[in-house]
Design a protein around this motif. Structure first.
Motif, short mmCIF file in Angstrom:
data_model
loop_
_atom_site.label_atom_id
_atom_site.label_comp_id
_atom_site.label_asym_id
_atom_site.label_seq_id
_atom_site.Cartn_x
_atom_site.Cartn_y
_atom_site.Cartn_z
N ASP A 106 -7.80 34.01 -43.14
CA ASP A 106 -9.09 33.75 -42.97
C ASP A 106 -10.08 33.76 -44.09
O ASP A 106 -10.83 32.88 -44.45
N LEU A 107 -9.89 35.03 -44.95
CA LEU A 107 -10.53 35.11 -46.09
C LEU A 107 -10.22 33.96 -47.04
O LEU A 107 -11.20 33.61 -47.85
N LEU A 108 -8.93 34.01 -46.94
CA LEU A 108 -8.59 33.11 -48.19
C LEU A 108 -9.03 31.47 -47.91
O LEU A 108 -9.47 30.93 -48.85
N MET A 109 -8.98 31.06 -46.49
CA MET A 109 -9.52 29.89 -46.40
C MET A 109 -11.16 29.89 -46.77
O MET A 109 -11.82 28.65 -47.20
N LYS A 113 -12.47 27.09 -49.38
CA LYS A 113 -13.44 26.04 -48.98
C LYS A 113 -14.76 26.31 -49.59
O LYS A 113 -15.45 25.23 -49.98
N GLY A 114 -15.11 27.54 -50.02
CA GLY A 114 -16.29 27.59 -50.58
C GLY A 114 -16.21 27.20 -52.26
O GLY A 114 -17.01 26.62 -52.61
N ILE A 115 -15.12 27.29 -52.69
CA ILE A 115 -14.82 27.04 -54.23
C ILE A 115 -15.02 25.50 -54.36
O ILE A 115 -15.34 24.96 -55.03
N TYR A 123 -22.42 21.46 -52.77
CA TYR A 123 -23.03 22.26 -53.60
C TYR A 123 -23.07 21.92 -54.94
O TYR A 123 -24.18 22.02 -55.74
N ALA A 124 -22.25 21.12 -55.62
CA ALA A 124 -22.08 20.69 -56.75
C ALA A 124 -23.12 19.38 -56.77
O ALA A 124 -23.95 19.35 -57.62
N ALA A 125 -23.37 18.73 -55.69
CA ALA A 125 -24.44 17.63 -55.72
C ALA A 125 -25.75 18.27 -55.57
O ALA A 125 -26.83 17.86 -56.09
N ALA A 126 -25.78 19.42 -54.97
CA ALA A 126 -27.04 20.15 -54.87
C ALA A 126 -27.85 20.60 -56.16
O ALA A 126 -29.02 20.72 -56.47
#
Length: 239
Positions: A106-109, A113-115, A123-126
C-alpha cells in the motif's frame, strides 16, 4: 497507461511487484538482463523504475547512475538495506525515493502514484510546467521523438530525419489513408519543386526499417490515394 520497469533479481518478489502494478492499471516489466540492462530498459521506455540495490554483476547505485546519464525518469529504490547511509547513497546517486523490505505494498503504490502524478500528471500541470512529449506510442509501436528511434517488441531501428517525419505522420493517422500531398508537406515546406519519386524512395526506406522490426506489411499502398499504416492487432486508435 504508465509503464513500470522492475529491477529485482528475486523472481518471487519481482512477480509480486508486477502483479501489484498491473492490479492498479499500470503496465509492468521485470528486467531479465542484469549484466547489461540498458538496452532492455530503453526498448521498454518506462515512466518509472523500481530498483533493488543488491543485484548480480553491478549494484543498484551503478544502474541508477547509468539511467540518470540518459533520463530523468523517476527511480524508487527498494532494498532490504535499512541503514541511513544506504538511503543517502540512493538519493545521491539519483534516486527519488527509498522503500525498505519487507515491502508494504500500500505504501509502495501510494509513492508510485504520487510520483507519477507529480512528474507526468495533474500536479505537473498545476505547476504550469509543460512536460515535453518524448514518445509516440501506437499499439506498441513506439517512436522516440528526441532520438529518431523506432521500437517494436524490443527491436529497435534508427531512422533518418525524413523516415522519422513519415513514421510520425503515419502513426498519428493509424489505419487512415494518408495522401501523398500530406506526406510531402510533412517532409518539405514547399512541395511544388519536389520530384514525386523522392517521396516513393523515402516511403520505401521506411518500409525496410519496419521490416527489420518484424512488420513487413505495415505500410499499404492505396492506389490513387496514398498510403496507410496497419498494425497486426486490429485497433486503429493511437494511445
Amino acid at each position: 497507461m504508465y509503464r513500470i520497469f522492475i529491477v529485482e533479481d528475486d523472481d518471487k518478489i519481482g512477480a509480486v511487484l508486477k502483479r501489484s502494478m498491473e492490479k492498479y492499471g499500470f503496465e509492468a516489466l521485470c528486467a531479465s538482463q542484469f549484466r547489461e540492462m540498458i538496452p532492455e530498459l530503453e526498448a521498454y521506455a518506462p515512466h518509472l523504475v523500481l530498483l533493488d540495490i543488491n543485484l548480480p554483476y553491478f549494484d543498484g547505485y551503478y544502474w541508477c547512475r547509468q539511467i540518470r546519464a540518459r533520463s530523468s525518469m523517476p527511480i524508487i529504490f527498494i532494498s532490504a538495506r535499512e541503514g541511513e547511509m544506504d538511503q543517502v547513497m540512493a538519493i545521491e546517486n539519483g534516486g527519488d525515493d527509498y522503500i525498505t523490505k519487507p515491502i508494504h505494498l500500500d505504501l509502495l503504490m501510494a509513492k508510485v502514484k504520487g510520483i507519477l502524478r507529480r512528474v507526468y500528471g495533474e500536479y505537473a500541470a498545476a505547476t504550469g510546467l509543460t512536460i515535453p512529449e518524448t514518445e509516440l506510442n501506437v499499439q506498441g509501436l513506439r517512436l522516440n521523438l528526441s532520438r529518431n528511434e523506432l521500437v517494436w517488441q524490443k527491436q529497435k531501428v534508427e531512422l533518418t530525419k525524413n523516415e522519422h517525419l513519415l513514421a510520425k505522420c503515419f502513426m498519428q493517422q493509424l489505419g487512415q489513408v494518408v495522401s501523398r500531398d500530406q506526406l510531402l508537406e510533412a517532409l518539405w515546406d514547399d512541395v511544388q519543386f519536389v520530384d514525386n519519386n523522392t517521396l516513393t524512395v523515402n516511403v520505401t526506406r521506411l518500409r525496410k526499417k519496419l521490416e527489420e522490426l518484424g512488420l513487413p506489411k505495415a505500410i499499404e499502398t492505396v492506389r490513387g490515394q496514398g498510403y496507410k499504416l496497419i498494425l497486426d492487432d486490429g485497433r486503429e486508435e493511437p494511445s
